[in-house]
Design a protein around this motif. Sequence first.
Motif, PDB file in Angstrom:
ATOM      1  N   MET A  32      16.998  10.960   3.701  1.00  0.00           N
ATOM      2  CA  MET A  32      16.666   9.923   2.824  1.00  0.00           C
ATOM      3  C   MET A  32      15.107   9.660   2.732  1.00  0.00           C
ATOM      4  O   MET A  32      14.455   9.754   3.661  1.00  0.00           O
ATOM      5  N   VAL A  33      14.944   9.661   1.607  1.00  0.00           N
ATOM      6  CA  VAL A  33      13.342   9.585   1.351  1.00  0.00           C
ATOM      7  C   VAL A  33      13.064   8.055   1.390  1.00  0.00           C
ATOM      8  O   VAL A  33      13.855   7.136   1.119  1.00  0.00           O
ATOM      9  N   ASN A  34      11.854   7.822   2.417  1.00  0.00           N
ATOM     10  CA  ASN A  34      11.401   6.382   2.622  1.00  0.00           C
ATOM     11  C   ASN A  34      10.364   6.014   1.546  1.00  0.00           C
ATOM     12  O   ASN A  34       9.082   6.049   1.870  1.00  0.00           O
ATOM     13  N   TRP A  35      10.644   5.865   0.557  1.00  0.00           N
ATOM     14  CA  TRP A  35       9.797   5.625  -0.690  1.00  0.00           C
ATOM     15  C   TRP A  35       9.990   4.160  -1.175  1.00  0.00           C
ATOM     16  O   TRP A  35      10.791   3.856  -1.507  1.00  0.00           O
ATOM     17  N   ARG A  36       8.611   3.490  -0.996  1.00  0.00           N
ATOM     18  CA  ARG A  36       8.912   2.128  -1.698  1.00  0.00           C
ATOM     19  C   ARG A  36       7.999   1.869  -2.769  1.00  0.00           C
ATOM     20  O   ARG A  36       6.576   2.225  -3.130  1.00  0.00           O
ATOM     21  N   PRO A  37       8.679   1.934  -4.058  1.00  0.00           N
ATOM     22  CA  PRO A  37       7.785   1.655  -5.315  1.00  0.00           C
ATOM     23  C   PRO A  37       6.729   0.675  -5.163  1.00  0.00           C
ATOM     24  O   PRO A  37       5.649   0.859  -6.017  1.00  0.00           O
ATOM     25  N   VAL A  38       7.071  -0.466  -4.493  1.00  0.00           N
ATOM     26  CA  VAL A  38       6.011  -1.520  -4.323  1.00  0.00           C
ATOM     27  C   VAL A  38       4.589  -0.812  -3.671  1.00  0.00           C
ATOM     28  O   VAL A  38       3.758  -1.660  -4.067  1.00  0.00           O
ATOM     29  N   TYR A  39       4.728   0.095  -2.895  1.00  0.00           N
ATOM     30  CA  TYR A  39       3.523   0.730  -2.101  1.00  0.00           C
ATOM     31  C   TYR A  39       2.570   1.285  -3.182  1.00  0.00           C
ATOM     32  O   TYR A  39       1.469   0.677  -2.978  1.00  0.00           O
ATOM     33  N   ASP A  40       2.922   1.942  -4.377  1.00  0.00           N
ATOM     34  CA  ASP A  40       1.867   2.359  -5.207  1.00  0.00           C
ATOM     35  C   ASP A  40       1.462   1.079  -5.843  1.00  0.00           C
ATOM     36  O   ASP A  40      -0.029   0.928  -6.181  1.00  0.00           O
ATOM     37  N   ILE A  41       2.092  -0.077  -6.165  1.00  0.00           N
ATOM     38  CA  ILE A  41       1.341  -1.014  -6.810  1.00  0.00           C
ATOM     39  C   ILE A  41       0.511  -1.701  -5.872  1.00  0.00           C
ATOM     40  O   ILE A  41      -0.630  -2.152  -6.260  1.00  0.00           O
ATOM     41  N   GLU A  42       0.898  -1.941  -4.679  1.00  0.00           N
ATOM     42  CA  GLU A  42      -0.044  -2.416  -3.508  1.00  0.00           C
ATOM     43  C   GLU A  42      -1.183  -1.906  -3.356  1.00  0.00           C
ATOM     44  O   GLU A  42      -2.205  -2.320  -3.490  1.00  0.00           O
ATOM     45  N   GLN A  43      -1.233  -0.454  -3.465  1.00  0.00           N
ATOM     46  CA  GLN A  43      -2.201   0.349  -3.194  1.00  0.00           C
ATOM     47  C   GLN A  43      -3.421   0.373  -4.568  1.00  0.00           C
ATOM     48  O   GLN A  43      -4.458   0.027  -4.406  1.00  0.00           O
ATOM     49  N   ARG A  44      -2.557   0.252  -5.410  1.00  0.00           N
ATOM     50  CA  ARG A  44      -3.636  -0.176  -6.989  1.00  0.00           C
ATOM     51  C   ARG A  44      -4.073  -1.399  -6.740  1.00  0.00           C
ATOM     52  O   ARG A  44      -5.419  -1.459  -7.140  1.00  0.00           O
ATOM     53  N   GLU A  45      -3.339  -2.299  -6.346  1.00  0.00           N
ATOM     54  CA  GLU A  45      -4.025  -3.681  -6.457  1.00  0.00           C
ATOM     55  C   GLU A  45      -5.411  -3.822  -5.295  1.00  0.00           C
ATOM     56  O   GLU A  45      -6.418  -4.348  -5.634  1.00  0.00           O
ATOM     57  N   LEU A  46      -4.837  -3.203  -4.068  1.00  0.00           N
ATOM     58  CA  LEU A  46      -6.254  -3.246  -3.078  1.00  0.00           C
ATOM     59  C   LEU A  46      -7.252  -2.362  -3.551  1.00  0.00           C
ATOM     60  O   LEU A  46      -8.442  -3.005  -3.560  1.00  0.00           O
ATOM     61  N   GLU A  47      -7.184  -1.338  -4.183  1.00  0.00           N
ATOM     62  CA  GLU A  47      -8.003  -0.830  -4.910  1.00  0.00           C
ATOM     63  C   GLU A  47      -8.813  -1.329  -6.044  1.00  0.00           C
ATOM     64  O   GLU A  47     -10.205  -1.533  -5.946  1.00  0.00           O
ATOM     65  N   SER A  48      -8.153  -2.176  -6.685  1.00  0.00           N
ATOM     66  CA  SER A  48      -8.848  -3.073  -7.763  1.00  0.00           C
ATOM     67  C   SER A  48      -9.550  -4.179  -7.149  1.00  0.00           C
ATOM     68  O   SER A  48     -10.510  -4.347  -7.821  1.00  0.00           O
ATOM     69  N   GLU A  49      -9.056  -4.644  -6.232  1.00  0.00           N
ATOM     70  CA  GLU A  49      -9.886  -5.804  -5.424  1.00  0.00           C
ATOM     71  C   GLU A  49     -11.127  -5.248  -4.961  1.00  0.00           C
ATOM     72  O   GLU A  49     -12.062  -5.739  -4.967  1.00  0.00           O
ATOM     73  N   ARG A  50     -11.069  -4.038  -4.286  1.00  0.00           N
ATOM     74  CA  ARG A  50     -12.164  -3.639  -3.654  1.00  0.00           C
ATOM     75  C   ARG A  50     -13.299  -3.083  -4.748  1.00  0.00           C
ATOM     76  O   ARG A  50     -14.416  -3.595  -4.489  1.00  0.00           O
TER      77      ARG A  50
END
Length: 65
Positions: free
Chosen positions: A1-19
């Motif tokens: 089973m793949v442990n992939w969270r679609p929210v992870y990508d969104i969170e990463q983009r938000e962090l990059e945007s904040e930076r």
Amino acid sequence: MVNWRPVYDIEQRELESERRTKQLESEIEQLDIENRRLAELESRMDALLLNADSSSQTPPATGSN
């Protein structure tokens, strides 16, 4: 089973945007400081030029006959 969270990508983009936003705000602050410094220098130069213009006397005109 793949442990992939679609929210992870969104969170990463938000962090990059904040930076990037913080980086841009810092750059804007530096530009504001530089603009104030340059405006002060320009004002000093204008005052010096005005003073030099008012204190210099024009040499008398000599007629060549």
